[in-house]
Design a protein around this motif. Sequence first.
Motif, PDB file in Angstrom:
ATOM      1  N   THR A 167      20.688  -3.967  -2.847  1.00 34.87           N
ATOM      2  CA  THR A 167      19.343  -4.529  -2.261  1.00 34.87           C
ATOM      3  C   THR A 167      19.090  -3.835  -0.808  1.00 34.87           C
ATOM      4  O   THR A 167      19.824  -3.641  -0.090  1.00 34.87           O
ATOM      5  N   TYR A 168      17.773  -3.594  -0.701  1.00 31.03           N
ATOM      6  CA  TYR A 168      17.449  -2.972   0.472  1.00 31.03           C
ATOM      7  C   TYR A 168      15.887  -3.546   0.854  1.00 31.03           C
ATOM      8  O   TYR A 168      15.104  -4.101   0.257  1.00 31.03           O
ATOM      9  N   ALA A 169      16.410  -4.094   2.277  1.00 35.03           N
ATOM     10  CA  ALA A 169      15.258  -4.684   3.150  1.00 35.03           C
ATOM     11  C   ALA A 169      15.711  -4.497   4.662  1.00 35.03           C
ATOM     12  O   ALA A 169      16.867  -4.419   5.079  1.00 35.03           O
ATOM     13  N   GLU A 170      14.460  -4.198   5.294  1.00 34.21           N
ATOM     14  CA  GLU A 170      14.513  -4.049   6.737  1.00 34.21           C
ATOM     15  C   GLU A 170      15.601  -3.236   7.370  1.00 34.21           C
ATOM     16  O   GLU A 170      16.498  -3.224   8.046  1.00 34.21           O
ATOM     17  N   HIS A 224       0.891  -1.186  -0.011  1.00 34.86           N
ATOM     18  CA  HIS A 224      -0.040  -0.007  -0.124  1.00 34.86           C
ATOM     19  C   HIS A 224       1.140   1.251  -0.031  1.00 34.86           C
ATOM     20  O   HIS A 224       0.547   2.136   0.826  1.00 34.86           O
ATOM     21  N   GLY A 225       1.802   1.227  -1.026  1.00 36.79           N
ATOM     22  CA  GLY A 225       2.626   2.456  -1.005  1.00 36.79           C
ATOM     23  C   GLY A 225       3.978   2.687  -0.311  1.00 36.79           C
ATOM     24  O   GLY A 225       4.873   3.283  -0.494  1.00 36.79           O
ATOM     25  N   VAL A 226       4.267   1.553   0.573  1.00 36.70           N
ATOM     26  CA  VAL A 226       5.413   1.711   1.636  1.00 36.70           C
ATOM     27  C   VAL A 226       6.173   0.581   0.784  1.00 36.70           C
ATOM     28  O   VAL A 226       5.912  -0.516   0.627  1.00 36.70           O
ATOM     29  N   LEU A 227       7.522   1.000   0.703  1.00 35.21           N
ATOM     30  CA  LEU A 227       8.456   0.066   0.351  1.00 35.21           C
ATOM     31  C   LEU A 227       8.804  -1.177   1.408  1.00 35.21           C
ATOM     32  O   LEU A 227       9.299  -0.768   2.536  1.00 35.21           O
ATOM     33  N   ILE A 228       8.687  -2.239   0.744  1.00 36.38           N
ATOM     34  CA  ILE A 228       9.302  -3.410   1.694  1.00 36.38           C
ATOM     35  C   ILE A 228      10.373  -3.963   1.548  1.00 36.38           C
ATOM     36  O   ILE A 228      11.452  -4.067   2.439  1.00 36.38           O
ATOM     37  N   ILE A 235      31.554  -6.080  -1.191  1.00 37.15           N
ATOM     38  CA  ILE A 235      30.247  -6.241  -0.708  1.00 37.15           C
ATOM     39  C   ILE A 235      30.169  -5.205   0.627  1.00 37.15           C
ATOM     40  O   ILE A 235      31.052  -5.221   1.416  1.00 37.15           O
ATOM     41  N   THR A 236      29.301  -4.241   0.658  1.00 33.09           N
ATOM     42  CA  THR A 236      29.035  -3.183   1.712  1.00 33.09           C
ATOM     43  C   THR A 236      27.782  -3.420   2.222  1.00 33.09           C
ATOM     44  O   THR A 236      26.729  -3.648   1.420  1.00 33.09           O
ATOM     45  N   GLU A 237      27.631  -3.074   3.365  1.00 32.25           N
ATOM     46  CA  GLU A 237      26.259  -2.907   4.301  1.00 32.25           C
ATOM     47  C   GLU A 237      26.410  -1.753   4.954  1.00 32.25           C
ATOM     48  O   GLU A 237      27.294  -1.035   5.600  1.00 32.25           O
ATOM     49  N   LYS A 238      25.133  -1.022   4.901  1.00 31.78           N
ATOM     50  CA  LYS A 238      24.968   0.212   5.722  1.00 31.78           C
ATOM     51  C   LYS A 238      23.544   0.363   6.174  1.00 31.78           C
ATOM     52  O   LYS A 238      22.611  -0.038   5.335  1.00 31.78           O
TER      53      LYS A 238
END
Length: 275
Positions: free
Chosen positions: A133-136, A113-117, A153-156
């Motif tokens: 990749t974006y999640a949580e 409903h419009g919100v990115l999961i 590979i990086t995460e932030k």
Amino acid sequence: MKKTISTISLLIAMLLISCSQEQAVDISMLQVDKGLAYLKDTDRLFTGTAVSYYENGQLQSEQHFDNGTLDGRNVFLDESGTLKLELNIDNSFLDGVFYSRDGDYIFNATFDHGVLIQRQIQYQLADTTIIQTYAENLLTTQELDSKGAIITITEKPFSDKNIATAAIEENMLLVAFAENAQLTGRLFYQNGDIIFQENYVNGLLDILLYHDQSAGNKIYHCYYEGEVLEADSDEICTNLPIKRGGGVVEAILLARAKRHIINPSLKQICLFRVY
């Protein structure tokens, strides 16, 4: 007698089913006025499915409408039948899968409903492939070589609070993103191809990107804050680094004077192609 009644009942049931099935119309049978689709030459808001086909008979698009607005699953394919764009809409909000392919740039996301999961963006940068990749609330970026091996590979931590909506505007499909009721970006599609996109900063247009589908190039018009540009002459700057997708593109910049600037505080428009 019983057999006759049963036969009549079956015919009535088949008739009711056939009448209840949604009949698709060709997209050319619709006209759009102020963001609403009508059956051409009528004042009836369209509810149903509209389709279009390529000359080879391949399905080009299938769009669903409810009282003149886009609703449900909408897909656009190329002439080979490969998916170019898919978006699922509920009450004008993106809801479910949103997939967009523009050359080697692929955007694949899921909305509620419009919100990115979650979302995944993939594109080429020189001889490497970048996958974000974006999640949580976590953004993971991978850089792969030409053989698919991971280079880095990086995460932030990352938070995307945009709300995504979709609508039709004239002969284009518009996907808009806003955060705290303030516009942050818009994508304009025609026949499943992205034609141009807008990025906003503090509610003001910051960058306008035109996509040249026939040449496979992207033409960037960059807006900078300042006074309205009134000059008629062109300036040429070379080898100006422009950040794009985490990398730097060396390109020719052509500053053009424009009098129909959307935001009067914008000073300069620059144009360059990515080859």
